[in-house]
Design an enzyme around this catalytic site. Sequence first.
Site, PDB file in Angstrom:
ATOM      1  N   HIS A  79      -7.688 -10.579   0.058  1.00 40.77           N
ATOM      2  CA  HIS A  79      -7.536  -9.512   1.048  1.00 40.77           C
ATOM      3  C   HIS A  79      -6.395  -9.875   1.999  1.00 40.77           C
ATOM      4  CE1 HIS A  79      -9.778  -7.209   4.501  1.00 40.77           C
ATOM      5  NE2 HIS A  79      -8.945  -6.400   3.878  1.00 40.77           N
TER       6      HIS A  79
ATOM      7  N   ASP B 157      -8.235   1.248  -4.857  1.00 42.77           N
ATOM      8  CA  ASP B 157      -9.405   0.776  -4.109  1.00 42.77           C
ATOM      9  C   ASP B 157     -10.412   1.922  -3.970  1.00 42.77           C
ATOM     10  OD1 ASP B 157     -11.167  -0.360  -2.311  1.00 42.77           O
ATOM     11  OD2 ASP B 157      -9.622  -1.078  -0.926  1.00 42.77           O
TER      12      ASP B 157
ATOM     13  N   TRP C  35     -18.386   3.608   4.075  1.00 46.49           N
ATOM     14  CA  TRP C  35     -16.996   3.929   4.367  1.00 46.49           C
ATOM     15  C   TRP C  35     -16.097   3.109   3.459  1.00 46.49           C
ATOM     16  CZ3 TRP C  35     -12.990   0.747   6.509  1.00 46.49           C
ATOM     17  CH2 TRP C  35     -11.736   1.438   6.577  1.00 46.49           C
TER      18      TRP C  35
ATOM     19  N   ARG D 135     -11.680 -11.346  -4.180  1.00 48.26           N
ATOM     20  CA  ARG D 135     -10.854 -10.987  -3.024  1.00 48.26           C
ATOM     21  C   ARG D 135     -11.255 -11.653  -1.714  1.00 48.26           C
ATOM     22  NH1 ARG D 135      -7.501  -7.479  -2.274  1.00 48.26           N
ATOM     23  NH2 ARG D 135      -8.415  -6.313  -0.559  1.00 48.26           N
TER      24      ARG D 135
ATOM     25  N   ARG E 218      -0.559  -0.776  -4.576  1.00 52.36           N
ATOM     26  CA  ARG E 218      -1.843  -0.073  -4.522  1.00 52.36           C
ATOM     27  C   ARG E 218      -1.553   1.378  -4.199  1.00 52.36           C
ATOM     28  NH1 ARG E 218      -6.818  -0.482  -0.133  1.00 52.36           N
ATOM     29  NH2 ARG E 218      -5.724   1.248   0.848  1.00 52.36           N
TER      30      ARG E 218
ATOM     31  N   GLU F 284     -10.621  -1.779  -7.380  1.00 49.46           N
ATOM     32  CA  GLU F 284     -11.210  -2.634  -6.341  1.00 49.46           C
ATOM     33  C   GLU F 284     -12.457  -2.002  -5.726  1.00 49.46           C
ATOM     34  OE1 GLU F 284      -8.400  -3.397  -3.214  1.00 49.46           O
ATOM     35  OE2 GLU F 284      -9.994  -3.828  -1.782  1.00 49.46           O
TER      36      GLU F 284
ATOM     37  N   TYR G  61     -10.205   7.759   2.362  1.00 47.98           N
ATOM     38  CA  TYR G  61      -9.977   6.338   2.583  1.00 47.98           C
ATOM     39  C   TYR G  61      -8.601   5.942   2.036  1.00 47.98           C
ATOM     40  CZ  TYR G  61      -9.392   1.547   1.769  1.00 47.98           C
ATOM     41  OH  TYR G  61      -8.800   0.316   1.767  1.00 47.98           O
TER      42      TYR G  61
ATOM     43  N   GLU H  77      -2.694  -9.462  -1.384  1.00 47.22           N
ATOM     44  CA  GLU H  77      -2.428  -8.206  -0.677  1.00 47.22           C
ATOM     45  C   GLU H  77      -1.528  -8.486   0.524  1.00 47.22           C
ATOM     46  OE1 GLU H  77      -5.941  -6.448   0.994  1.00 47.22           O
ATOM     47  OE2 GLU H  77      -4.999  -4.497   1.264  1.00 47.22           O
TER      48      GLU H  77
ATOM     49  N   HIS I 139     -13.331   1.466  -2.429  1.00 49.63           N
ATOM     50  CA  HIS I 139     -13.976   1.180  -1.148  1.00 49.63           C
ATOM     51  C   HIS I 139     -15.499   1.347  -1.172  1.00 49.63           C
ATOM     52  CE1 HIS I 139     -12.951   0.548   3.249  1.00 49.63           C
ATOM     53  NE2 HIS I 139     -12.199  -0.288   2.585  1.00 49.63           N
TER      54      HIS I 139
ATOM     55  N   HIS J  79       0.829  -1.216   0.000  1.00 50.04           N
ATOM     56  CA  HIS J  79       0.000   0.000   0.000  1.00 50.04           C
ATOM     57  C   HIS J  79       0.856   1.257   0.000  1.00 50.04           C
ATOM     58  CE1 HIS J  79      -4.039  -1.486   1.772  1.00 50.04           C
ATOM     59  NE2 HIS J  79      -3.507  -2.412   1.016  1.00 50.04           N
TER      60      HIS J  79
ATOM     61  N   GLU K  58     -13.605  -8.533  -0.531  1.00 52.57           N
ATOM     62  CA  GLU K  58     -12.961  -8.658   0.786  1.00 52.57           C
ATOM     63  C   GLU K  58     -13.982  -8.796   1.913  1.00 52.57           C
ATOM     64  OE1 GLU K  58     -10.650  -5.002   0.787  1.00 52.57           O
ATOM     65  OE2 GLU K  58     -12.045  -4.095   2.182  1.00 52.57           O
TER      66      GLU K  58
HETATM   67  C1  GCO Z   1      -8.024  -3.343   1.705  1.00 56.95           C
HETATM   68  C2  GCO Z   1      -9.155  -2.996   2.570  1.00 56.95           C
HETATM   69  C3  GCO Z   1      -8.841  -2.643   3.979  1.00 56.95           C
HETATM   70  C4  GCO Z   1     -10.132  -2.678   4.785  1.00 56.95           C
HETATM   71  C5  GCO Z   1      -9.903  -3.194   6.157  1.00 56.95           C
HETATM   72  C6  GCO Z   1     -11.190  -3.322   6.919  1.00 56.95           C
HETATM   73  O1  GCO Z   1      -8.229  -3.338   0.512  1.00 56.95           O
HETATM   74  O2  GCO Z   1      -6.981  -3.647   2.252  1.00 56.95           O
HETATM   75  O3  GCO Z   1     -10.095  -2.189   1.933  1.00 56.95           O
HETATM   76  O4  GCO Z   1      -8.134  -1.453   4.137  1.00 56.95           O
HETATM   77  O5  GCO Z   1     -10.738  -1.442   4.800  1.00 56.95           O
HETATM   78  O6  GCO Z   1      -9.250  -4.410   6.042  1.00 56.95           O
HETATM   79  O7  GCO Z   1     -11.020  -4.079   8.063  1.00 56.95           O
HETATM   80 MG    MG Z   2     -10.164  -2.986  -0.067  1.00 51.68          MG
END
Ligand code: GCO
Ligand code: MG
Length: 403
Positions: free
Chosen positions: A313, A211, A403, A284, A148, A237, A160, A340, A213, A123, A263
């Site tokens: 994930h 991502d 979120w 994921r 990412r 994502e 985020y 990841e 989200h 990340h 995820e």
């Molecule tokens: C990712 C995820 C995480 C989640 C988190 C929630 O792609 O790694 O979106 O950042 O938000 O794992 O518990």
């Molecule tokens: Mg994610």
Amino acid sequence: MPKIKNARIIVTCPGRNFVTLKIETDQGVYGIGDATLNGRELAVASYLADHVVPLLIGRDAHRIEDIWQYLYKGAYWRRGPVTMTAIAAVDMALWDIKGKVAGLPLYQLLGGASRDGVMVYGHANGASVEEAVDAALVYQSEGYRAIRIQAGVPGLASTYGVSKDRYFYEPADADLPSENLWSTEKYLRSVPALFDKAREALGWDVHLLHDAHHRLTPIEAGRLGKDLEPYRPFWLEDAVQAENQDSFRLIRQHTTTPLAVGEIFSSIWDARQLIEEQLIDYIRATVVHAGGITHLRRIANLADLHNVRTGCHGATDLSPVAMAAALHFDLSVPNFGVQEYMRHTPETDTVFPHAYSFDRGMMHPGDKPGLGVEIDEALAAQYPYKRAYLPVNRLEDGTMFSW
Ligand code: GCO
Ligand code: MG
């Protein structure tokens, strides 16, 4: 055959909360499984202690499939993140036991290695495009082949994927949920510029991921996918909320940017249409939130029939136990895509000593029998549970949002 003699739940917070199930057998061999559900940890701990452990005592630890079916069908109430995380922990611990009894690392029991190592993505984040690109350059210099990238959105106080620490992202940061503000318009304007600068600085030999989200509508996601096409992202994502699997059809009509989702999925039923209609490119779902190795293999097998690859994930809320299980799975599964990997803190790594390793963007689960990961219980006891919630998100006019 090893009989299950005892099972215990260990809750510890070496920097963040983790729930671990330890299953002990009458032959001395034991196994561990991750049961961490970020922000709802104690619900799974109670589900295990109050409702699952009594069912395990006396069972043959080698009957993994039968125990999985017993816990899934026997509950009557099927699926759901709490139930499936609890089942996953049992499943992981039983595979750990089977590997230890066989004297083989788990990936060997799953058919052996299908590749030499597992490509992981890290990340890179930053408050500005420049900071995010700088962070990505650090990952690239460490040998990462996939990164990412997330940057702060101009005009929004928080975004985020962007945290105080550019190399370490930990969203569950408060005793009560912190509140973020969101504007899709501002976000959509900012992402192409991020990718433009990232390609300029990093070149084309590195995979770039992003991502969203779950924050876009299908048509907004289609537009973002289209805008990013010139930069050839590896994936976009969680473009939209995935409860309505039909949404992805609309995105597909507008963009060739590969799509990843899953995820937060807890079972194959969350992904069935997405996979069968080839509406996504990467699934994921994880070993810990989707019913363990037994169930994740089922999802991956279905995905393989439809040209969907895995991209599990692997955020910091998946403990090193889940990370080890994921790496054994990734090494063995034919339709692996990417894994990841967010490094854990040194405190977490010492509570969970592990055999897996990282080398220039690739990981390997190691060759210790079973999962190849331990929990130091004495050390774990020094880090008591600390309540921590994920943030919530609102639009600028106060409307509650994803979120
Ligand atoms: C990712 C995820 C995480 C989640 C988190 C929630 O792609 O790694 O979106 O950042 O938000 O794992 O518990
Ligand atoms: Mg994610």
